[in-house]
Structures are given as structure tokens and as C-alpha cells.
Design an enzyme around this catalytic site. Sequence first.
Site, PDB file in Angstrom:
ATOM      1  N   ALA A 171       1.141  -0.702   0.497  1.00  0.00           N
ATOM      2  CA  ALA A 171      -0.460  -0.391   0.304  1.00  0.00           C
ATOM      3  C   ALA A 171       0.901   1.426   0.173  1.00  0.00           C
ATOM      4  O   ALA A 171       0.407   2.549  -0.168  1.00  0.00           O
ATOM      5  CB  ALA A 171      -0.415   0.556   1.037  1.00  0.00           C
ATOM      6  N   GLY A 172       1.863   1.495   0.137  1.00  0.00           N
ATOM      7  CA  GLY A 172       3.061   2.604   0.214  1.00  0.00           C
ATOM      8  C   GLY A 172       3.318   2.882  -0.762  1.00  0.00           C
ATOM      9  O   GLY A 172       3.037   2.490  -2.059  1.00  0.00           O
TER      10      GLY A 172
ATOM     11  N   GLY B 130       1.176   2.602   8.804  1.00  0.00           N
ATOM     12  CA  GLY B 130       2.824   1.409   9.401  1.00  0.00           C
ATOM     13  C   GLY B 130       2.355  -0.220   8.603  1.00  0.00           C
ATOM     14  O   GLY B 130       1.403  -0.186   8.276  1.00  0.00           O
TER      15      GLY B 130
ATOM     16  N   ASN C  76      15.669  -7.569   9.454  1.00  0.00           N
ATOM     17  CA  ASN C  76      14.561  -7.988   9.107  1.00  0.00           C
ATOM     18  C   ASN C  76      14.443  -8.187   7.852  1.00  0.00           C
ATOM     19  O   ASN C  76      14.078  -7.475   7.234  1.00  0.00           O
ATOM     20  CB  ASN C  76      13.780  -7.253  10.118  1.00  0.00           C
ATOM     21  CG  ASN C  76      12.167  -7.530   9.853  1.00  0.00           C
ATOM     22  OD1 ASN C  76      11.960  -8.749   9.707  1.00  0.00           O
ATOM     23  ND2 ASN C  76      11.210  -6.654   9.354  1.00  0.00           N
TER      24      ASN C  76
ATOM     25  N   ARG D 178      10.634   6.680  -1.242  1.00  0.00           N
ATOM     26  CA  ARG D 178      12.361   7.257  -1.422  1.00  0.00           C
ATOM     27  C   ARG D 178      12.696   6.687  -3.089  1.00  0.00           C
ATOM     28  O   ARG D 178      13.895   6.891  -3.208  1.00  0.00           O
ATOM     29  CB  ARG D 178      12.426   6.343  -0.932  1.00  0.00           C
ATOM     30  CG  ARG D 178      13.113   6.837   0.723  1.00  0.00           C
ATOM     31  CD  ARG D 178      13.471   5.754   1.902  1.00  0.00           C
ATOM     32  NE  ARG D 178      11.932   5.146   2.178  1.00  0.00           N
ATOM     33  CZ  ARG D 178      12.349   3.833   3.340  1.00  0.00           C
ATOM     34  NH1 ARG D 178      13.495   3.505   3.385  1.00  0.00           N
ATOM     35  NH2 ARG D 178      11.532   2.794   3.311  1.00  0.00           N
TER      36      ARG D 178
HETATM   37  C1  UD1 Z   1      10.380  -3.282   6.801  1.00  0.00           C
HETATM   38  C2  UD1 Z   1      10.476  -3.131   8.157  1.00  0.00           C
HETATM   39  C3  UD1 Z   1      12.183  -3.835   8.741  1.00  0.00           C
HETATM   40  C4  UD1 Z   1      12.687  -4.704   8.204  1.00  0.00           C
HETATM   41  C5  UD1 Z   1      12.402  -3.829   5.782  1.00  0.00           C
HETATM   42  C6  UD1 Z   1      13.218  -5.186   5.011  1.00  0.00           C
HETATM   43  C7  UD1 Z   1       8.832  -2.457   9.479  1.00  0.00           C
HETATM   44  C8  UD1 Z   1       8.553  -1.212  10.496  1.00  0.00           C
HETATM   45  N1  UD1 Z   1       9.628  -2.499   9.202  1.00  0.00           N
HETATM   46  O1  UD1 Z   1      11.457  -1.746   6.965  1.00  0.00           O
HETATM   47  O2  UD1 Z   1      12.184  -3.815   9.921  1.00  0.00           O
HETATM   48  O3  UD1 Z   1      14.032  -4.555   7.470  1.00  0.00           O
HETATM   49  O4  UD1 Z   1      10.787  -3.992   5.614  1.00  0.00           O
HETATM   50  O5  UD1 Z   1      13.243  -4.356   3.553  1.00  0.00           O
HETATM   51  O6  UD1 Z   1       8.334  -3.482   9.187  1.00  0.00           O
HETATM   52  N2  UD1 Z   1       3.611  -0.686   3.478  1.00  0.00           N
HETATM   53  C9  UD1 Z   1       2.116  -0.551   3.701  1.00  0.00           C
HETATM   54  N3  UD1 Z   1       1.532   0.191   3.597  1.00  0.00           N
HETATM   55  C10 UD1 Z   1       1.951   0.757   5.400  1.00  0.00           C
HETATM   56  C11 UD1 Z   1       3.163   0.519   5.451  1.00  0.00           C
HETATM   57  C12 UD1 Z   1       4.775  -0.333   4.595  1.00  0.00           C
HETATM   58  O7  UD1 Z   1       1.808  -1.392   2.504  1.00  0.00           O
HETATM   59  O8  UD1 Z   1       1.625   1.787   6.341  1.00  0.00           O
HETATM   60  C13 UD1 Z   1       3.881  -1.318   2.440  1.00  0.00           C
HETATM   61  C14 UD1 Z   1       4.622  -0.599   1.957  1.00  0.00           C
HETATM   62  O9  UD1 Z   1       4.690  -0.397   0.436  1.00  0.00           O
HETATM   63  C15 UD1 Z   1       6.022  -1.779   1.391  1.00  0.00           C
HETATM   64  C16 UD1 Z   1       6.109  -2.949   2.730  1.00  0.00           C
HETATM   65  O10 UD1 Z   1       5.054  -2.294   3.003  1.00  0.00           O
HETATM   66  O11 UD1 Z   1       5.478  -2.259   0.773  1.00  0.00           O
HETATM   67  C17 UD1 Z   1       7.700  -2.033   3.621  1.00  0.00           C
HETATM   68  O12 UD1 Z   1       7.505  -0.718   3.806  1.00  0.00           O
HETATM   69  P1  UD1 Z   1       8.425   0.344   3.734  1.00  0.00           P
HETATM   70  O13 UD1 Z   1       8.368   1.191   4.311  1.00  0.00           O
HETATM   71  O14 UD1 Z   1       9.519  -0.737   2.570  1.00  0.00           O
HETATM   72  O15 UD1 Z   1       9.337  -0.409   4.729  1.00  0.00           O
HETATM   73  P2  UD1 Z   1      11.014  -0.298   5.289  1.00  0.00           P
HETATM   74  O16 UD1 Z   1      11.553   0.666   5.685  1.00  0.00           O
HETATM   75  O17 UD1 Z   1      11.556  -1.023   3.778  1.00  0.00           O
HETATM   76 CA    CA Z   2      11.314  -1.096   2.187  1.00  0.00          CA
END
Ligand code: UD1
Ligand code: CA
Length: 457
Positions: free
Chosen positions: A11-12, A78, A170, A16
Amino acid sequence: MANKFAVILAAGLGTRMKSKFYKVLHPVCGKPMVEHIIHNITKLQVSKTITVVGHGAEQVKAQLKDRSEFVIQEKQLGTAHAVMQAKALLKGKNGTTFVICGDTPLISTETLEALYEDHLQKQAKATILTAYAENPTGYGRVIRNAAGHVEKIVEHKDASEEEKKVKEINTGMYCFDNLALFEALEEVSNENSQGEYYLTDVIEILKAKNDTVTAFQTDNFSETIGINDRIALAQAEKIMRAKINERHMANGVTIIDPDNTYIDTDVEIGMDTIIYPGSFLKGKTIIGDDCHIGPHSELENAVVGSETNIRQSVVHDSSIGSRVNIGPYAHIRPQSTIHDEVKIGNFVELKKVDFGQGSKASHLSYIGDAEVGSNVNLGCGSITVNYDGKHKAQTKIEDDVFVGCNSNLVAPVTIKKNSYIAAGSTITEDVPEKALSIARARQINKEDYVKKLNLDK
Ligand code: UD1
Ligand code: CA
């Protein structure tokens, strides 16, 4: 068999990436990242795949169609909040839930399977897929206690200097006991540097309940990289490309320079075909045995027979037979069918053409909206004049026709079997079978012309 479910977080926005396209739709080796994940999950035989969508929801749905169910995360609060959106579909169900971030397209089915096996064997409520990263910057760190048991995951931004030194990261992929997961999610708060509900907090919550939480470390960090920016995108592309090329080489394809050969995921190539450097094989391209492709050729959705050579040329959405020679510098545009033993030479462009067996356009031609029979010879500079400024019209050239150099065939027009067209003709009317058609001004030689002008030397 125990129930398996999968939740993909997609959903993100992918801030970046600095892009107008949604992150999970950025392609890696020709396929959107989220597609790679869906493809590998399908092989895990999960009974439910749920993709959490928000930004670009419609586009992501259109991409994945019925290969996933979807839940909407209206606001991206999140990763824990994202998983929570699947509650209505998963709550109360017994089984194991894979949670996978949509931006980790390199993960293999084998690694996910190993994670699952470990999770079952240890009877854990949560198993984190971790990896050792030389440069862990940006990733959540896996914090273990003195006994080596997982304590928690700390996000990079929240980590202390000491925690930042930890190189076990992770990967953002987990197996959870489904019931325990949704119970724990209720307790996640957003008290952290980003004000987000972190999925990673579930680990501590389960620990506090004395549930078994373990980590399964893969020795293959490169499979787990998360794509947050264009730099990681290029790294992922490079890793996947190397894997794809190795697969083809293992199947008997010669790739002269794998670092400079770009093959999309779904491409198929036959045995003893040689791919020369600088070649791009894209989309659903299928190439037969004993072909020579490149150097510097681009094939997209091209179907190629065997013993065909395509040098320094571009082929899009077309099919090419066997023992065909194309190029150098030819352009085969969409909807062309080239039959066996054809020659398409330098600077020849084809568009929407059916080009018959044994026929040749060896130099400098444009042939579009045409049907060309077999054993036709199109001389250098033959052109189908297919466009009057408003409409496209069809040219038909029957078997055994010989078109002299520098001829214009003004469509619609039919050149009947076995006829000849004199060089330099502009043909506007049909040519009958076995005729010779000459459509140009007759040559006049003006004797002593130079003398008359007093320009004699
Ligand atoms: C996340 C992990 C981190 C890990 C990394 C691995 C968390 C808090 N952190 O960080 O520990 O090392 O992945 O790649 O989980 N997304 C949603 N909804 C949201 C936020 C994110 O669907 O509200 C989705 C994004 O689209 C993405 C994924 O979740 O596909 C991960 O989100 P991202 O913001 O990339 O997390 P990282 O900072 O990489
Ligand atoms: Ca990520």
C-alpha cells in the site's frame, strides 16, 4: 494439510523511489516487483493470498487481477496497520500466515519454504526471516539476548548506536501463527520515531506473552533485499538478471557476456542458441534452437524459430520463422509474421507484414501493411506507400514477384504472381501475372548538351 495464508504489503507510495509510479509496480527484469512475489507465493500452495493496497490500488489490482484478494489500507499508518486490514478475511482462522513486503521481489519459493518448515518445527508463534547484511543501513535490526534468542526488532531510525552495529537484519518476511498474529496486532502502538504502527513490534508483544518467537536466518542476503530506492532497484535487477542468465546457460544457451545481456523473467530460449552482448530479450519472447541473437538486438514479445540470426536489430510483437537472417540494423515492428528462410537486410523496416517463405528485402526498404508471397525479391529501396495522410492501405505482392530497386508501390495495389517491376517505378495500378511493369519517364540522352551550354572542358 495445515492452512497457509499470505499477506503482501503493497500500500505504500514508495516515497524514496521519487516516482510517479507506485513502488510495487516498478518492474524488475520486465515484471512488476509484486508480480514476482505473487508468482513465488503461488508455488507455496497458500489457500488465501491477500494483497494490501492503498496508493495506486486500482493499478495494483489491475495488475494482479484474480491472483490475489485485496484489502484497502486507506492511510498508510505502518506495516502493522497494513496487516490489520486483512483482519476481516483472516481473523479466527487456524493456520500459518506469511507476511511479505511487496518490495522484496527476489525472494525465492525455496527460502520461504525453508522459513515455513523451521516455523512448524519450532512450533513458533512467529518466525522472522533474517539475513546477514554487510551494510545493514536502513533495515530493521534483529536484537538477540545473551542466550541468542530473539528479543525484538529495532527499526534503523529507532536504533541506538550499539543496535546499529548489528548486521542481522529483518527481511520483512515472516511466518505467524494466524490467531496469535491478529491478537498481537491489537496491541501495537505508534510510539516511535516515525509515528507508525510497526509490524515488527508484534515480536516483542508475543515475547511478553511467553510465546515462542524465533528467527530463521537465510545465508542468502541478496534474495531478501528490499527495494526502497532506485539504487536498490538497480541492485535487484542485477541480481535477478544474473540468476536468469545462469538458468539459460544451465539449459544449454551460450551467453557470451552475461553482464551485458538483459533477459526478462518469462523469456524462453532453445538449446545451442548464442546470445551476443548488448541484447535485450523482453516480455514473452520465445527463441528456438541454434539461433544467433545480437550483438545489440532488442526482441520484445518476439517468437523466433530455429537457426535464425538477428544482428543489431529490433523486433517487437512479431513472429519470425526458421533459418531467417535479419539485420544488421533492421526494424521489425508489431504484427509482422516472417516465414522461414527469409532475408531482411540492412535498414529495412517492416510493419504489419506477412512476409512469405524465401522472400528477401535485403537493403533500405519500408514495407508496411502488406502481404508478401513466397520467393519475392524486393530490390534495394522498395517502398510500400501505405499512407495517404488519412488512411492506411494494403499492398499485396504475390509469389515470385521481382520488384526492381527504388520502386514505390502506392497502396492499395496488388502485384500479381511472377510479375516484374522495373527499377525506379511508381506503381499505382495492379500489375497482372507475369507482366513487366515500367512506371517511370523514358530516358532521353541529349547529345552534345554540354557543348551547347559552352561548359565544355
Ligand atoms: C520494513 C521493516 C524493516 C525491514 C524492512 C525489510 C517495518 C516497520 N519495518 O522497513 O524492519 O528491515 O522492511 O525490507 O515493518 N506498507 C504498507 N502500508 C504501510 C507501510 C508500508 O502497505 O502503512 C508496505 C510498503 O508498500 C512496502 C512494505 O510495506 O511494500 C514495507 O514498507 P517500507 O516502508 O518499505 O518498510 P521499510 O522501511 O523498508
Ligand atoms: Ca522496504
